[in-house]
Design a protein around this motif. Sequence first.
Motif, PDB file in Angstrom:
ATOM      1  N   MET A 170      29.878  -1.652  14.600  1.00 34.62           N
ATOM      2  CA  MET A 170      29.818  -0.802  15.864  1.00 34.62           C
ATOM      3  C   MET A 170      29.924   0.797  15.590  1.00 34.62           C
ATOM      4  SD  MET A 170      33.148  -2.582  18.001  1.00 34.62           S
ATOM      5  CE  MET A 170      32.958  -1.580  19.617  1.00 34.62           C
ATOM      6  N   GLU A 171      30.598   1.066  14.408  1.00 35.28           N
ATOM      7  CA  GLU A 171      30.482   2.365  13.898  1.00 35.28           C
ATOM      8  C   GLU A 171      29.025   2.953  13.675  1.00 35.28           C
ATOM      9  OE1 GLU A 171      32.628   5.742  13.506  1.00 35.28           O
ATOM     10  OE2 GLU A 171      33.411   3.904  13.713  1.00 35.28           O
ATOM     11  N   ARG A 172      28.267   1.768  13.252  1.00 31.64           N
ATOM     12  CA  ARG A 172      26.881   2.293  12.956  1.00 31.64           C
ATOM     13  C   ARG A 172      25.842   2.197  14.135  1.00 31.64           C
ATOM     14  NH1 ARG A 172      26.603  -1.992   9.070  1.00 31.64           N
ATOM     15  NH2 ARG A 172      25.020  -3.259  10.587  1.00 31.64           N
ATOM     16  N   GLY A 232      33.697   7.319  18.374  1.00 29.84           N
ATOM     17  CA  GLY A 232      32.904   7.644  17.041  1.00 29.84           C
ATOM     18  C   GLY A 232      31.318   7.382  17.291  1.00 29.84           C
ATOM     19  N   ASP A 233      31.031   6.300  18.104  1.00 26.63           N
ATOM     20  CA  ASP A 233      29.517   5.999  18.229  1.00 26.63           C
ATOM     21  C   ASP A 233      29.030   6.912  19.290  1.00 26.63           C
ATOM     22  OD1 ASP A 233      30.757   4.602  20.345  1.00 26.63           O
ATOM     23  OD2 ASP A 233      29.911   2.728  20.104  1.00 26.63           O
ATOM     24  N   GLN A 246      24.142   7.747  18.845  1.00 25.04           N
ATOM     25  CA  GLN A 246      23.707   7.501  20.152  1.00 25.04           C
ATOM     26  C   GLN A 246      22.300   7.314  20.189  1.00 25.04           C
ATOM     27  OE1 GLN A 246      23.603  11.239  22.531  1.00 25.04           O
ATOM     28  NE2 GLN A 246      25.698  11.364  22.364  1.00 25.04           N
ATOM     29  N   ARG A 247      21.578   7.836  19.253  1.00 24.51           N
ATOM     30  CA  ARG A 247      19.909   7.736  19.381  1.00 24.51           C
ATOM     31  C   ARG A 247      19.667   6.320  18.887  1.00 24.51           C
ATOM     32  NH1 ARG A 247      17.897  11.322  15.542  1.00 24.51           N
ATOM     33  NH2 ARG A 247      19.409  12.851  16.593  1.00 24.51           N
ATOM     34  N   ARG A 248      20.479   5.942  17.716  1.00 26.68           N
ATOM     35  CA  ARG A 248      20.316   4.631  17.032  1.00 26.68           C
ATOM     36  C   ARG A 248      20.736   3.369  18.293  1.00 26.68           C
ATOM     37  NH1 ARG A 248      18.717   0.660  14.583  1.00 26.68           N
ATOM     38  NH2 ARG A 248      20.094  -0.839  13.627  1.00 26.68           N
TER      39      ARG A 248
END
Length: 218
Positions: free
Chosen positions: A53-55, A161-162, A168-170
């Motif tokens: 999730m963080e990624r 965090g995300d 966001q872009r990811r």
Amino acid sequence: MRILLLGPPGAGKGTQAARLAASARIAHVATGDMFRQAVAAGSDLGARVRDVMERGALVPDDLTVAVVRQRLGAGDCGPGFVLDGFPRTLPQAEALDGLLTEMERPLDAAIALEVPEAVVLRRLAGRRVCPRCGATYHVDTDPPGEGGVCRCCGEVVAQRGDDQEETQRRRLEVYQRDTAPLLGYYAAQGRLVAVGGDGPVDVVAGAVLRAALGRQGR
Ligand code: ADP
Ligand code: ADP
Ligand code: ZN
């Protein structure tokens, strides 16, 4: 009533799912909220989903489907449910179809919230959430109370965090690659209804409710 909401991160799925759940008296099933709660609680599930999730990547399908299968079996889903953030991949959509067929409770509609990308980016940038109760705010359109505290529970709200720009872009890329194909999947089933999501929350909520009622039992 059995509905799912589709749309990119920031489209307003969580906001609208909460409204629809309240007005139609059905359960709000949000996989993102369930995963965040698991992380906050420090459970085994939380440990397995935290880094992903963080990624801004997706939790594996088998794990996600298992969580949803269990959740849809709960008593409060009896009158119906609105799925928010699930399915996000074709295998998840196929697993959901299998599950609902097994339960003899087919989906009424997949409602796609249509919002221009520039609006989505503004919404994500200004989103703030309450770490205690999960209430969602926006710095411009729906600000938290005095001193940045949650109007429901008084906790200081924070940025997810995300929701940082890079992640966001990811997440928007992941949406385009893995989730956008579901629009065609539900269109082919004759279950897709598009609703304009770029208006005031109340106006969008009215359109979502009409779309859901219009499809019920068809
Ligand atoms: P948003 O509201 O911005 O669309 P969510 O709160 O629904 O985001 O989801 C946050 C994160 O939780 C996702 O980026 C992903 O890592 C994970 N997640 C939520 N739902 C799913 C799902 N159906 N499949 C895989 N991962 C999911
Ligand atoms: P999603 O669950 O699709 O990621 P959210 O419901 O969390 O989207 O909404 C993203 C952000 O946009 C939040 O800060 C929310 O307060 C705000 N928002 C949602 N719907 C609207 C709307 N119709 N107009 C303005 N802001 C909105
Ligand atoms: Zn709160």
